[in-house]
Write a protein that holds these residues in place. Structure first.
Motif, PDB file in Angstrom:
ATOM      1  N   UNK A 100      82.960  71.049  56.846  1.00  0.00           N
ATOM      2  CA  UNK A 100      81.945  71.859  56.142  1.00  0.00           C
ATOM      3  C   UNK A 100      80.992  70.988  55.335  1.00  0.00           C
ATOM      4  N   UNK A 101      81.524  69.936  54.722  1.00  0.00           N
ATOM      5  CA  UNK A 101      80.709  69.037  53.890  1.00  0.00           C
ATOM      6  C   UNK A 101      80.041  67.929  54.700  1.00  0.00           C
ATOM      7  N   UNK A 102      80.260  67.932  56.017  1.00  0.00           N
ATOM      8  CA  UNK A 102      79.681  66.936  56.904  1.00  0.00           C
ATOM      9  C   UNK A 102      80.080  65.519  56.509  1.00  0.00           C
ATOM     10  N   UNK A 103      81.312  65.356  56.060  1.00  0.00           N
ATOM     11  CA  UNK A 103      81.810  64.045  55.637  1.00  0.00           C
ATOM     12  C   UNK A 103      81.754  63.051  56.795  1.00  0.00           C
ATOM     13  N   UNK A 104      82.007  63.523  57.999  1.00  0.00           N
ATOM     14  CA  UNK A 104      82.011  62.651  59.173  1.00  0.00           C
ATOM     15  C   UNK A 104      80.633  62.489  59.816  1.00  0.00           C
ATOM     16  N   UNK A 105      79.619  63.093  59.225  1.00  0.00           N
ATOM     17  CA  UNK A 105      78.232  62.988  59.697  1.00  0.00           C
ATOM     18  C   UNK A 105      78.034  63.435  61.146  1.00  0.00           C
ATOM     19  N   UNK A 107      77.061  66.538  61.901  1.00  0.00           N
ATOM     20  CA  UNK A 107      76.035  67.568  61.943  1.00  0.00           C
ATOM     21  C   UNK A 107      76.539  68.870  62.527  1.00  0.00           C
ATOM     22  N   UNK A 108      77.829  69.132  62.373  1.00  0.00           N
ATOM     23  CA  UNK A 108      78.448  70.313  62.974  1.00  0.00           C
ATOM     24  C   UNK A 108      78.732  71.408  61.955  1.00  0.00           C
ATOM     25  N   UNK A 109      78.015  71.416  60.832  1.00  0.00           N
ATOM     26  CA  UNK A 109      78.255  72.388  59.773  1.00  0.00           C
ATOM     27  C   UNK A 109      76.956  73.092  59.388  1.00  0.00           C
ATOM     28  N   UNK A 110      76.931  74.389  59.648  1.00  0.00           N
ATOM     29  CA  UNK A 110      75.735  75.163  59.302  1.00  0.00           C
ATOM     30  C   UNK A 110      75.519  75.224  57.797  1.00  0.00           C
ATOM     31  N   UNK A 111      76.595  75.372  57.026  1.00  0.00           N
ATOM     32  CA  UNK A 111      76.422  75.466  55.576  1.00  0.00           C
ATOM     33  C   UNK A 111      75.818  74.169  55.028  1.00  0.00           C
ATOM     34  N   UNK A 112      76.259  73.054  55.554  1.00  0.00           N
ATOM     35  CA  UNK A 112      75.699  71.773  55.134  1.00  0.00           C
ATOM     36  C   UNK A 112      74.212  71.699  55.502  1.00  0.00           C
ATOM     37  N   UNK A 113      73.895  72.090  56.722  1.00  0.00           N
ATOM     38  CA  UNK A 113      72.503  72.055  57.167  1.00  0.00           C
ATOM     39  C   UNK A 113      71.607  72.924  56.291  1.00  0.00           C
TER      40      UNK A 113
END
Length: 142
Positions: A100-105, A107-113
């Protein structure tokens, strides 16, 4: 996005998750499993799942006295939450929060985007809060 502020519980997805847990504390396992299955199937985390997994992480911290009780969690049976947690579920929550926080970069999290597209200060505040939850969860051993 259904958010009105940068806090963990300041959005519709988290509110819906808390209502489900309040009505049935044992559903924490079901909630985590649903988010996990959706993530594995889609390889993308929608905003409601991202909001929910962050809320579940914060709820675990509250149940263990690591974070103070939030007004929205006052009617939730925190002991029942603790009784449902296993190291496996805690690990799933932690891993899903990392997504969710895109820690792994990836780009698979809509909330992060969505937060990345918001006001820079709001994005920084949201990310800081989420990273704080993650860091504290990673310190818990059941």
């Amino acid at each position: 996005m259904g958010a009105w502020d940068t806090g963990i519980f300041d959005n519709d997805g988290a509110g819906d998750c808390l209502i489900a847990i309040q009505h049935n504390p044992a559903s924490i396992q079901e909630q985590v499993q649903y988010i996990q299955n959706t993530w594995l199937e889609e390889k993308y985390m929608e905003v409601d799942e991202g909001s929910s997994i962050l809320a579940l992480g914060e709820l675990v911290l509250i149940a263990y006295g690591i974070q103070p009780t939030h007004p929205l969690t006052a009617d939730i049976d925190l002991e029942a939450i603790k009784s449902q947690l296993t190291q496996e579920i805690l690990s799933q929550i932690t891993q899903l929060i990392r997504v969710a926080l895109n820690v792994d970069n990836t780009g698979a999290s809509e909330i992060y985007e969505l937060w990345a597209e918001a006001d820079t200060a709001d994005f920084a505040a949201w990310k800081h809060t989420g990273n704080n939850v993650l860091a504290k969860l990673e310190q818990i051993n059941l």
